[in-house]
Every structure is written in C-alpha cells, then in structure tokens.
Write a protein that holds these residues in place. Structure first.
Motif, PDB file in Angstrom:
ATOM      1  N   LEU A   9       0.811  -1.217   0.000  1.00 12.99           N
ATOM      2  CA  LEU A   9       0.000   0.000   0.000  1.00 12.99           C
ATOM      3  C   LEU A   9       0.845   1.269   0.000  1.00 12.99           C
ATOM      4  N   THR A  10       1.890   1.306   0.806  1.00 15.63           N
ATOM      5  CA  THR A  10       2.710   2.517   0.877  1.00 15.63           C
ATOM      6  C   THR A  10       3.350   2.808  -0.470  1.00 15.63           C
ATOM      7  N   ASN A  52       2.378   1.760  -3.443  1.00 14.77           N
ATOM      8  CA  ASN A  52       1.341   2.095  -4.417  1.00 14.77           C
ATOM      9  C   ASN A  52       0.828   3.521  -4.234  1.00 14.77           C
ATOM     10  N   CYS A  53       0.671   3.953  -2.993  1.00 12.33           N
ATOM     11  CA  CYS A  53       0.204   5.321  -2.736  1.00 12.33           C
ATOM     12  C   CYS A  53       1.237   6.350  -3.191  1.00 12.33           C
ATOM     13  N   ALA A  92       1.163   6.457  -6.997  1.00  9.76           N
ATOM     14  CA  ALA A  92      -0.045   7.143  -7.466  1.00  9.76           C
ATOM     15  C   ALA A  92       0.075   8.648  -7.261  1.00  9.76           C
ATOM     16  N   PHE A  93       0.621   9.043  -6.130  1.00  4.72           N
ATOM     17  CA  PHE A  93       0.792  10.460  -5.824  1.00  4.72           C
ATOM     18  C   PHE A  93       1.705  11.124  -6.848  1.00  4.72           C
TER      19      PHE A  93
END
Length: 152
Positions: A25-26, A28-29, A32-33
C-alpha cells in the motif's frame, strides 16, 4: 454437519487467502501520488503556456482540458497509457486523462466487432456510469439550489 464439498470449498478459500500476495500500500500510494502529480503538472504547464500566449483565463481552462483529454486518448491508442497506469495505479485514473483512457480503451478493445456493435456499443462501458451519475447528481443538486433560492 458439513458436507465434504463444503469442507473442500472452505479449505480452498483458506489456502487462497493465505497464498494471496499482500498489496504494498505505501509503495502504491507513493507511485499514485507522483504519477498523478506529474499528469497535473503537465496540465498546469499547458495552462501556463496558453496564459503566456495571451489567451483569456476562461478559455485556457477549456483548451487545457481538451489537450489533456487528447493526450490521454493518444497515449491510450498507442499503448503507453496502460504502461503508465500499471506503474502509477490510481494516479492515472483521477486526472481527466483517466476519463479519456476509460472511453478509448473499450473502443479499441471492441473495434474488431465493427463500428456499431463494437465501438459504438462499448465505448462508454466504463465511463458511462460515471457520466450518468455525475450528470444525474448535478441535476439533483441544481434543483435543490433552485428550490432553496425560490423559497428561502
């Protein structure tokens, strides 16, 4: 009492959950950012160029949106946007280029079925619900504001 088939199904589900890779998750975030930020920076750069050329601010917003939709559709058509989306995930969905991708990708996928039954029938399979709910919501909110202004 469980039947043998139910027991096998439950065991399969347990094994599937245990062997399923955990999403990062980290990472991927962060991706994405940055990817979404770069797409927005490109849009801002386009806006700044047209402002410097002397276009009115109201027109610049429309011109920038049109160019970004065109770039999203073009990159989808040549297969680059999918690679960017695989890396950047949700960062490519949120900007307006994600809308262009959502319209062009199904059209490309179904073009072999012909123009009417392929492209025309499938072009809004992904973006259609977004348009329907977006337009529907804006109508409802507009009516609420109209009634509020009428009586209050």
């Amino acid at each position: 009492m469980k039947t043998k088939e139910e027991s096998v199904k439950q065991r399969f589900q347990t094994l599937s959950k245990e062997s399923e890779p955990k999403p990062q998750l980290t990472r991927n975030c962060i991706r994405a950012f940055f990817v979404g930020g770069i797409i927005c920076d490109i849009g801002q750069l386009i806006s700044n160029i047209f402002l410097q050329l002397g276009f009115p601010k109201e027109e610049v917003a429309s011109i920038s949106a049109i160019i970004m939709v065109f770039l999203g559709a073009l990159l989808t058509g040549v297969g680059i946007y999918d690679k960017i989306a695989n890396y950047g995930g949700a960062g490519t969905v949120v900007p307006i280029t994600g809308f262009a991708n959502a319209v062009v990708a199904p059209a490309i996928e179904f073009k072999k079925e012909g123009f009417v039954l392929g492209v025309a029938a499938k072009i809004f399979t992904i973006a259609g619900p977004v348009l329907v709910y977006g337009i529907g919501t804006s109508v409802i909110v507009g009516l609420i504001y109209y009634i509020k202004d009428l009586f209050f």
